[in-house]
Design a protein around this motif. Structure first.
Motif, PDB file in Angstrom:
ATOM      1  N   LYS A  95       0.866  -1.173   0.000  1.00  0.00           N
ATOM      2  CA  LYS A  95       0.000   0.000   0.000  1.00  0.00           C
ATOM      3  C   LYS A  95       0.906   1.227   0.000  1.00  0.00           C
ATOM      4  CE  LYS A  95      -3.316  -2.450   2.821  1.00  0.00           C
ATOM      5  NZ  LYS A  95      -2.479  -3.562   3.176  1.00  0.00           N
ATOM      6  N   ARG A  96       0.718   2.100  -0.972  1.00  0.00           N
ATOM      7  CA  ARG A  96       1.566   3.288  -1.073  1.00  0.00           C
ATOM      8  C   ARG A  96       1.266   4.250   0.065  1.00  0.00           C
ATOM      9  NH1 ARG A  96       2.369   8.360  -2.923  1.00  0.00           N
ATOM     10  NH2 ARG A  96       0.202   8.784  -3.377  1.00  0.00           N
ATOM     11  N   ARG A  97       2.325   4.701   0.716  1.00  0.00           N
ATOM     12  CA  ARG A  97       2.173   5.667   1.791  1.00  0.00           C
ATOM     13  C   ARG A  97       2.180   7.073   1.217  1.00  0.00           C
ATOM     14  NH1 ARG A  97       5.164   1.278   3.213  1.00  0.00           N
ATOM     15  NH2 ARG A  97       4.585   0.287   5.149  1.00  0.00           N
ATOM     16  N   VAL A  98       1.726   8.033   1.998  1.00  0.00           N
ATOM     17  CA  VAL A  98       1.561   9.403   1.519  1.00  0.00           C
ATOM     18  C   VAL A  98       2.903  10.005   1.111  1.00  0.00           C
ATOM     19  CG1 VAL A  98       0.755  11.691   2.170  1.00  0.00           C
ATOM     20  CG2 VAL A  98      -0.451   9.680   2.984  1.00  0.00           C
ATOM     21  N   TRP A  99       3.970   9.724   1.854  1.00  0.00           N
ATOM     22  CA  TRP A  99       5.258  10.345   1.601  1.00  0.00           C
ATOM     23  C   TRP A  99       6.067   9.646   0.506  1.00  0.00           C
ATOM     24  CZ3 TRP A  99       4.184   7.523   5.994  1.00  0.00           C
ATOM     25  CH2 TRP A  99       4.893   6.339   6.155  1.00  0.00           C
ATOM     26  N   GLU A 100       5.611   8.487   0.041  1.00  0.00           N
ATOM     27  CA  GLU A 100       6.377   7.748  -0.956  1.00  0.00           C
ATOM     28  C   GLU A 100       6.197   8.321  -2.353  1.00  0.00           C
ATOM     29  OE1 GLU A 100       6.877   3.217   0.447  1.00  0.00           O
ATOM     30  OE2 GLU A 100       4.925   3.766  -0.301  1.00  0.00           O
ATOM     31  N   ASP A 101       7.183   8.093  -3.175  1.00  0.00           N
ATOM     32  CA  ASP A 101       7.114   8.482  -4.565  1.00  0.00           C
ATOM     33  C   ASP A 101       6.091   7.602  -5.278  1.00  0.00           C
ATOM     34  OD1 ASP A 101       7.640   9.713  -6.917  1.00  0.00           O
ATOM     35  OD2 ASP A 101       9.672   8.932  -7.153  1.00  0.00           O
ATOM     36  N   THR A 106      11.749   4.609  -9.198  1.00  0.00           N
ATOM     37  CA  THR A 106      12.657   5.706  -8.883  1.00  0.00           C
ATOM     38  C   THR A 106      13.314   5.539  -7.525  1.00  0.00           C
ATOM     39  OG1 THR A 106      10.871   7.012  -7.945  1.00  0.00           O
ATOM     40  CG2 THR A 106      11.345   7.324 -10.281  1.00  0.00           C
ATOM     41  N   ILE A 107      12.842   4.587  -6.728  1.00  0.00           N
ATOM     42  CA  ILE A 107      13.435   4.350  -5.416  1.00  0.00           C
ATOM     43  C   ILE A 107      14.635   3.429  -5.598  1.00  0.00           C
ATOM     44  CG2 ILE A 107      13.039   3.451  -3.106  1.00  0.00           C
ATOM     45  CD1 ILE A 107      10.033   3.970  -3.639  1.00  0.00           C
ATOM     46  N   LEU A 108      15.827   3.980  -5.382  1.00  0.00           N
ATOM     47  CA  LEU A 108      17.040   3.201  -5.593  1.00  0.00           C
ATOM     48  C   LEU A 108      17.729   2.930  -4.270  1.00  0.00           C
ATOM     49  CD1 LEU A 108      18.479   5.090  -8.670  1.00  0.00           C
ATOM     50  CD2 LEU A 108      17.272   2.936  -8.662  1.00  0.00           C
ATOM     51  N   ASN A 109      18.515   1.883  -4.234  1.00  0.00           N
ATOM     52  CA  ASN A 109      19.323   1.548  -3.087  1.00  0.00           C
ATOM     53  C   ASN A 109      20.768   1.883  -3.433  1.00  0.00           C
ATOM     54  OD1 ASN A 109      20.498   0.538  -0.845  1.00  0.00           O
ATOM     55  ND2 ASN A 109      19.978  -1.596  -1.229  1.00  0.00           N
TER      56      ASN A 109
END
Length: 133
Positions: A95-101, A106-109
């Motif tokens: 479930k996508r959270r409000v602060w997530e992109d 685009t979320i990289l480690n």
């Protein structure tokens, strides 16, 4: 390492294309049931006829894979922490959270790369003045 009969059986089950794909990526051939696909396109399989603790595996979408590309719900299923995969259990589903992109890609480690977080150090190094003991 697998036996010749197991390898030939898996070749018959998965086909030539997936057979060579598995040999190149995981180094072994496995045939199983597709359990689900996550947001990044990784495919999760299960085969209860395999050896214990080797019944679940992931086929990464990209050839440059990293275990950080597995979502937490799927990681719990892969580690045998839960019995139901996130595709069947709504509590484990993403479930996508409000602060997530909004775009998961685009979320990289950046761990172990030049872009990794490095805190500012206030320690005085002793390499310039080594002690003479």
């Amino acid at each position: 390492m697998s036996t010749i009969t197991r390898t030939l059986t898996n070749l018959w089950r998965v086909g030539i294309k997936d057979y060579f794909h598995q040999l190149q990526n995981i180094g072994d051939t496995k045939a199983g049931t597709l359990i689900g696909v996550d947001r990044l396109g990784n495919k999760y399989f299960e085969n209860n006829e395999e050896l214990p603790l080797r019944t679940r595996w992931v086929d990464y979408k990209s050839s440059d894979f990293d275990t950080a590309q597995i979502e937490p719900g799927w990681h719990a299923w892969m580690a045998y922490t839960v019995d139901k995969p996130p595709s069947q259990d709504p509590l484990l589903a993403y479930k996508r959270r409000v602060w997530e992109d909004t775009d998961a890609k685009t979320i990289l480690n950046y761990t172990a790369t030049r872009g990794a977080y490095k805190p500012y150090s206030t320690c005085v190094t002793t390499t310039l003045y080594p002690s003479v003991y």
